[in-house]
Every structure is written in structure tokens, then in C-alpha cells.
Design a protein around this motif. Structure first.
Motif, PDB file in Angstrom:
ATOM      1  N   SER A   3      40.982   5.586   6.447  1.00 61.36           N
ATOM      2  CA  SER A   3      40.992   5.358   7.885  1.00 61.36           C
ATOM      3  C   SER A   3      41.809   6.473   8.523  1.00 61.36           C
ATOM      4  O   SER A   3      43.027   6.372   8.617  1.00 61.36           O
ATOM      5  CB  SER A   3      41.606   3.989   8.177  1.00 61.36           C
ATOM      6  N   GLU A   4      41.148   7.570   8.902  1.00 62.71           N
ATOM      7  CA  GLU A   4      41.834   8.705   9.513  1.00 62.71           C
ATOM      8  C   GLU A   4      42.071   8.456  10.993  1.00 62.71           C
ATOM      9  O   GLU A   4      41.274   7.810  11.660  1.00 62.71           O
ATOM     10  CB  GLU A   4      41.009   9.978   9.368  1.00 62.71           C
ATOM     11  N   MET A   5      43.192   9.001  11.480  1.00 54.57           N
ATOM     12  CA  MET A   5      43.478   8.938  12.899  1.00 54.57           C
ATOM     13  C   MET A   5      44.065  10.280  13.310  1.00 54.57           C
ATOM     14  O   MET A   5      44.952  10.803  12.649  1.00 54.57           O
ATOM     15  CB  MET A   5      44.460   7.816  13.229  1.00 54.57           C
ATOM     16  N   SER A  20      46.195   9.029  21.039  1.00 57.72           N
ATOM     17  CA  SER A  20      45.429   8.845  19.815  1.00 57.72           C
ATOM     18  C   SER A  20      44.010   8.427  20.174  1.00 57.72           C
ATOM     19  O   SER A  20      43.683   8.256  21.343  1.00 57.72           O
ATOM     20  CB  SER A  20      46.075   7.789  18.921  1.00 57.72           C
ATOM     21  N   GLU A  21      43.216   8.236  19.159  1.00 55.66           N
ATOM     22  CA  GLU A  21      41.842   7.787  19.372  1.00 55.66           C
ATOM     23  C   GLU A  21      41.796   6.364  19.907  1.00 55.66           C
ATOM     24  O   GLU A  21      40.789   5.925  20.424  1.00 55.66           O
ATOM     25  CB  GLU A  21      41.070   7.892  18.064  1.00 55.66           C
ATOM     26  N   GLN A  22      42.897   5.631  19.784  1.00 48.18           N
ATOM     27  CA  GLN A  22      42.921   4.238  20.191  1.00 48.18           C
ATOM     28  C   GLN A  22      43.596   3.996  21.531  1.00 48.18           C
ATOM     29  O   GLN A  22      43.244   3.068  22.239  1.00 48.18           O
ATOM     30  CB  GLN A  22      43.641   3.400  19.128  1.00 48.18           C
ATOM     31  N   SER A  45      46.837   9.642   8.663  1.00 48.13           N
ATOM     32  CA  SER A  45      47.006  10.041  10.059  1.00 48.13           C
ATOM     33  C   SER A  45      47.412  11.504  10.128  1.00 48.13           C
ATOM     34  O   SER A  45      48.183  11.986   9.294  1.00 48.13           O
ATOM     35  CB  SER A  45      48.092   9.196  10.732  1.00 48.13           C
TER      36      SER A  45
END
Length: 54
Positions: A3-5, A20-22, A45
Motif C-alpha cells: 500500500s504505497e502512499m 497526501s493522496e488521502q 510511504s
């Protein structure tokens, strides 16, 4: 499956603005706040930092 971030941080004297992406998040620039935030990240990450220009 990993699970990359990807995370970008704009560092200032008093706070860090984290994109971040989130989410877009602002935390205090203290060891305690940074440590607590780092513990929430997935293992895979990648963090990029923009140093302050004083």
C-alpha cells in the motif's frame, strides 16, 4: 500487495502542511506531533519535504 502512499510536506517553523493522496493536513512542527502522525502511515510511504527558507 503493498500500500504505497506519496506525501509532500511544506515545513515551516511552527507547523507542517502535509499533502497526501488521502488528505491535506496541518500539524504542529513538534517531535510529538510528527511521531504521532508517522505512526498512521502505511509501511510503503514516500515523503518529500520542502525545507523552510529563512
Amino acid at each position: 500487495m503493498t500500500s504505497e502512499m506519496l506525501i509532500g510536506i511544506d515545513a515551516a517553523k511552527d507547523e507542517l502542511v502535509i499533502d497526501s493522496e488521502q488528505e491535506l493536513l496541518t500539524i504542529a512542527n513538534t517531535a510529538e506531533a510528527i511521531d504521532a502522525w508517522l505512526k498512521t502511515l502505511p509501511t510503503e510511504s514516500y515523503i518529500g519535504l520542502e525545507a523552510p527558507s529563512d
